[in-house]
Design a protein around this motif. Structure first.
Motif, mmCIF file in Angstrom:
data_model
loop_
_atom_site.group_PDB
_atom_site.id
_atom_site.type_symbol
_atom_site.label_atom_id
_atom_site.label_comp_id
_atom_site.label_asym_id
_atom_site.label_seq_id
_atom_site.Cartn_x
_atom_site.Cartn_y
_atom_site.Cartn_z
ATOM 1 N N GLY A 165 35.919 -15.843 10.088
ATOM 2 C CA GLY A 165 34.078 -15.728 9.999
ATOM 3 C C GLY A 165 33.425 -17.408 9.340
ATOM 4 N N ALA A 221 29.514 -14.285 2.904
ATOM 5 C CA ALA A 221 28.323 -12.920 3.717
ATOM 6 C C ALA A 221 27.430 -13.139 4.013
ATOM 7 N N LYS A 273 27.677 -15.887 6.893
ATOM 8 C CA LYS A 273 28.634 -16.244 7.457
ATOM 9 C C LYS A 273 28.790 -15.709 9.393
ATOM 10 N N HIS A 274 29.858 -16.253 10.167
ATOM 11 C CA HIS A 274 30.443 -15.161 11.565
ATOM 12 C C HIS A 274 31.050 -14.735 10.811
ATOM 13 N N THR A 275 30.783 -13.485 11.989
ATOM 14 C CA THR A 275 31.630 -11.951 11.815
ATOM 15 C C THR A 275 32.626 -12.069 12.882
ATOM 16 N N ASP A 276 33.122 -13.438 13.753
ATOM 17 C CA ASP A 276 33.801 -13.284 14.535
ATOM 18 C C ASP A 276 34.542 -14.973 13.983
ATOM 19 N N ASP A 302 31.097 -14.599 17.554
ATOM 20 C CA ASP A 302 30.165 -13.714 17.377
ATOM 21 C C ASP A 302 28.577 -14.059 18.189
#
Lengths: 106, 659
Positions: free
Chosen positions: B361, B384, B388-391, B415
């Motif tokens: 991510g 984070a 930040k992307h979670t996927d 995400d």
């Protein structure tokens, strides 16, 4: 009296501290050196009062292990000049008062 | 045995005595000795004859011996009586040379006779048998006597030929020796021990203060390392040499790249081929698959390869590689990453900036200009805290600088967010552009209390001319037309595919046309004003990636998981690919990405084994419209646009009529 007591104590300390083998000069390979050193220590401890027997034991063991002809000198004071085969000499002190010289020359 | 003797004129005496006398007389010569008690007889008495008969019977032997016979169980007379009587025994004076007695005598007599003996020996031997006793006697004194046959002997001798002797010798070099001398006495030994003890104490002290020392030593090491690594002086020269070597090694490939044109294309109307050129692979990234490809716009020989994994169970590290066509053996730049790379994009203008999206991510920006020491790390990296992307991030794309002249790029992730990232000083500032939802970001959704279920974005593309317009492909198979201006609404939603949209690309020439591909085996070409696809091609395998060609509005290429590259030219064939070629060495290798070089007629294709292969397009695949004699054909984007428009118009007519 006190002085003598101290002197004795010092002497005991010296003996205790200096009981380890101290290699003064050697050109042996690592493995051989360690083995020879251990052999000398064993012999000197076994025949603490008889250097002749200790030397004999070292010489015979060395002859067996590394082939003839080995020569061993053990004593509290001596001088020497020897010709030895390269990589086959060990000169060490032990027990604070003994000098051991082991070399091979055939 | 009875011995018959002659009658003698003696008085009756025992036979044995008489005989003995006779013998004695013989032995002693002829001297007669009368015994003192001899009878004095007259002549008459002497002449008187007494007749005596000698028989063989012993008068003293008993005649009547009876013995008990056990056999017949009775006493029996023994007939055979021993008649022999011994009257006289005389031992001889001679002994045999070899007997014990003789040896003993010889020993007793010893050396005294030794000297005289030898002369006698020969005589004795000559004399022969009669005198043998003498010779034996004489011999007895001898010490060393040949014990051959005493009576008859002869000597024989022979000699064999002796082999000639030969001497051979060699000598080894003695083991090397050297001298050693020393003197051992009590004070020397004492001094040695004291010295050793002092050393040991020092060592202990050192260990106590080792932490400080370690720090120091580390610093020293750092310095030494940097010094030792200082090959930058020759780096340029080395690089040039490496390229020269590669140019020599791959001379034929380079020649093909520049000059080879497939002559057979002239005889095929509407078909083309791909000629394999270089193959790029990096040993340390063998297990990884190629997840992204991007050409550098400024340096046409340079391209970036993102390595990672599409397998969810095998996620691990990744690596960003930059290759040049001038050196196919080793990447020009290597950036190992902790997470697998999913996408990357090189800035069009600032070609040293590479935006990268990771499986975890993160998005990051690598600067190729950064010095070697810090090169392994990205210059920017999302955290984070900072949105930040979670996927996994499926696509990143540089945008034009914003109004403050800050560089920025967009990213799309599973995400459901499309995020704009701006590089400000040394920070990466994010802002959500749009959040994808399954319902299509409709206002009704917002009223529902429940969290709107998110749609996973898998790809996007920005319109070249209309700055705000962009398309997002989702995992559900829909394509949304979005605007940067509205974050809550889609301008349009196309029910494009039955599976995840792997790529969506605007045409380089025609402003309305875009293309999408999906794992549902299809490639579709759209007019963004129309909600149904203009063209649909089924490629019989999941399509990994598609790319428009940079030289023609109607040419595009697609790669499929069965290892084939499909090249289409809609102006030549609206129904089938004009080139369909399997390009993998091993079966089951899946092709993942494809990119056209912006200038040269070559493509690069990445597969899931980490290989990138470069192909040259044959002339048929990059055909320009035929030139008629004397007629200057206009060239340029307008022509290409017109070409596409012409195609589309053919299709649009029935569509409109149907509606």
């Amino acid at each position: 009296m006190a002085e003598t007591g101290e002197g004795k104590k010092e002497e005991a300390d010296y003996k205790r501290l200096h009981s380890f083998p101290l290699i003064r000069h050697t050109d042996m390979a690592e493995e051989m050196r360690v083995e020879t050193m251990e052999l000398c220590v064993t012999a000197c401890e076994k025949f603490a009062t008889n250097n002749e027997s200790a030397a004999k034991m070292i010489k015979e063991s060395m002859d067996k292990k590394f082939g003839s002809s080995w020569h061993v000198v053990i004593g509290e004071g001596f001088g020497f000049e020897v010709t030895h085969e390269v990589k086959n000499l060990l000169y060490m002190f032990f027990g604070g008062s003994l000098a051991v010289c082991v070399w091979k020359c055939s | 045995m009875p011995v018959p003797t002659t009658v003698r004129s003696k008085k009756d005496e025992e036979d044995g005595v008489d005989q003995g006398d006779v013998w004695d007389e013989w032995a002693q010569g002829k001297a007669l000795i009368k015994p003192p008690d001899q009878l004095e007889l007259t002549d008459g008495e002497l002449k008187e004859e007494f007749t005596k008969i000698l028989t063989a019977n012993n008068p003293h032997a008993p005649q009547n011996i009876a013995r008990y016979s056990f056999k017949e169980r009775s006493y029996k007379l023994i007939s055979g009586v021993d008649q022999m009587a011994v009257h006289f025994v005389l031992e001889g004076t001679l002994i045999h040379v070899d007997s014990d007695e003789a040896r003993r005598q010889r020993a007793r007599q010893g050396q005294t006779e030794e000297a005289a003996a030898p002369e006698e020996v020969e005589e004795a031997e000559v004399v022969g048998e009669e005198e043998r006793s003498d010779s034996v006697d004489s011999k007895m004194g001898k010490k060393e006597q040949k014990v051959t046959n005493q009576f008859n002997f002869s000597e024989r001798a022979s000699q064999t030929l002796n082999n000639p002797l030969r001497e051979r010798s060699c000598q080894t070099e003695p083991p090397p020796r050297c001298n050693f001398s020393a003197t051992a006495n009590q004070w020397v030994i004492y001094d040695a021990y004291m010295e050793e003890l002092q050393k040991q104490e020092k060592n202990k002290d050192k260990q106590k203060s080792s932490k400080r020392e370690e720090d120091k030593s580390k610093k020293k090491q750092m310095i030494t390392e940097t010094q030792s690594d200082d090959i930058t002086k020759v780096a340029k020269v080395v690089k040039i040499f490496e390229r020269m070597v590669n140019q020599n090694t791959f001379d034929d490939v380079a020649q093909d790249f520049k000059y080879f044109e497939d002559a057979s294309d002239e005889f095929r109307e509407q078909e083309g081929t791909l000629l394999p050129l270089w193959k790029f692979q990096y040993d340390k990234a063998k297990r990884l698959s190629v997840t992204a490809l991007c050409w550098n716009k400024n340096y046409q020989d340079l391209f970036a390869v993102g390595m990672g994994s599409y397998d969810f169970s095998k996620q691990g590290h990744g690596v960003l590689l930059l290759y040049t066509l001038k050196n196919s053996t080793c990447p020009e730049y290597i950036y190992p990453t902790s997470s697998g790379i999913m996408c990357l994009h090189i800035h069009d203008r600032l070609s040293h900036l590479v935006a990268v999206g990771f499986y975890d991510g993160c998005v990051a920006v690598y600067d190729l200009k950064a010095e070697e020491g810090g090169a392994a790390q990205p210059v920017y990296r999302s955290t984070a805290k900072a949105g930040k992307h979670t996927d996994p991030v499926w696509q990143v794309r540089w945008q034009n600088d914003d109004m403050d002249n800050n560089h920025n790029f967009y990213s799309v992730s599973s995400d459901g967010r499309v995020v704009s990232w701006t590089l400000i000083k040394n920070e990466l500032v994010f802002s959500d552009v749009i959040k994808l939802s399954l319902e299509g970001a409709l206002p009704e959704c917002l009223e529902v209390v429940e969290q709107p279920s998110i749609a996973c974005g898998t790809s996007f593309d920005f319109h070249q001319k209309i700055d705000f317009l962009f398309l997002v492909g989702t995992e559900e198979g829909k394509i949304h037309k979005c605007s940067k201006a509205y974050s809550s609404q889609f301008l349009e939603t196309y029910q494009a595919h039955n599976m995840a949209v792997d790529a969506v690309k605007w045409n380089h020439f025609h402003p309305k046309v875009f293309m999408s591909c999906s794992s549902d085996w299809t490639v579709k070409i759209w007019d963004h004003t129309i909600r149904t696809p203009m063209f649909t091609f089924d490629l019989n395998s999941a399509v990994g990636d598609v790319a428009w060609s940079p030289y023609s509005s109607t040419v595009f290429a697609a790669v499929t998981t069965d290892g084939k590259v499909h090249v289409f030219d809609l102006s030549m064939n609206k129904y089938e690919a004009i080139c369909q070629q399997s390009v993998v060495a091993k079966k089951r290798t899946k092709l993942t990405h494809i990119e056209f070089n912006p200038i040269h007629p070559i493509i690069i294709v990445g597969d899931d084994r980490g290989h990138v292969t470069c192909f040259k397009l044959s002339p048929n695949l990059r055909k320009k419209p035929k030139e008629k004699k004397g007629q200057e054909l206009p060239k340029g984007p307008e022509v290409e646009e017109a070409k596409m428009e012409k195609l589309l118009s053919l299709l649009r007519e029935p569509d409109y009529s149907s509606i």
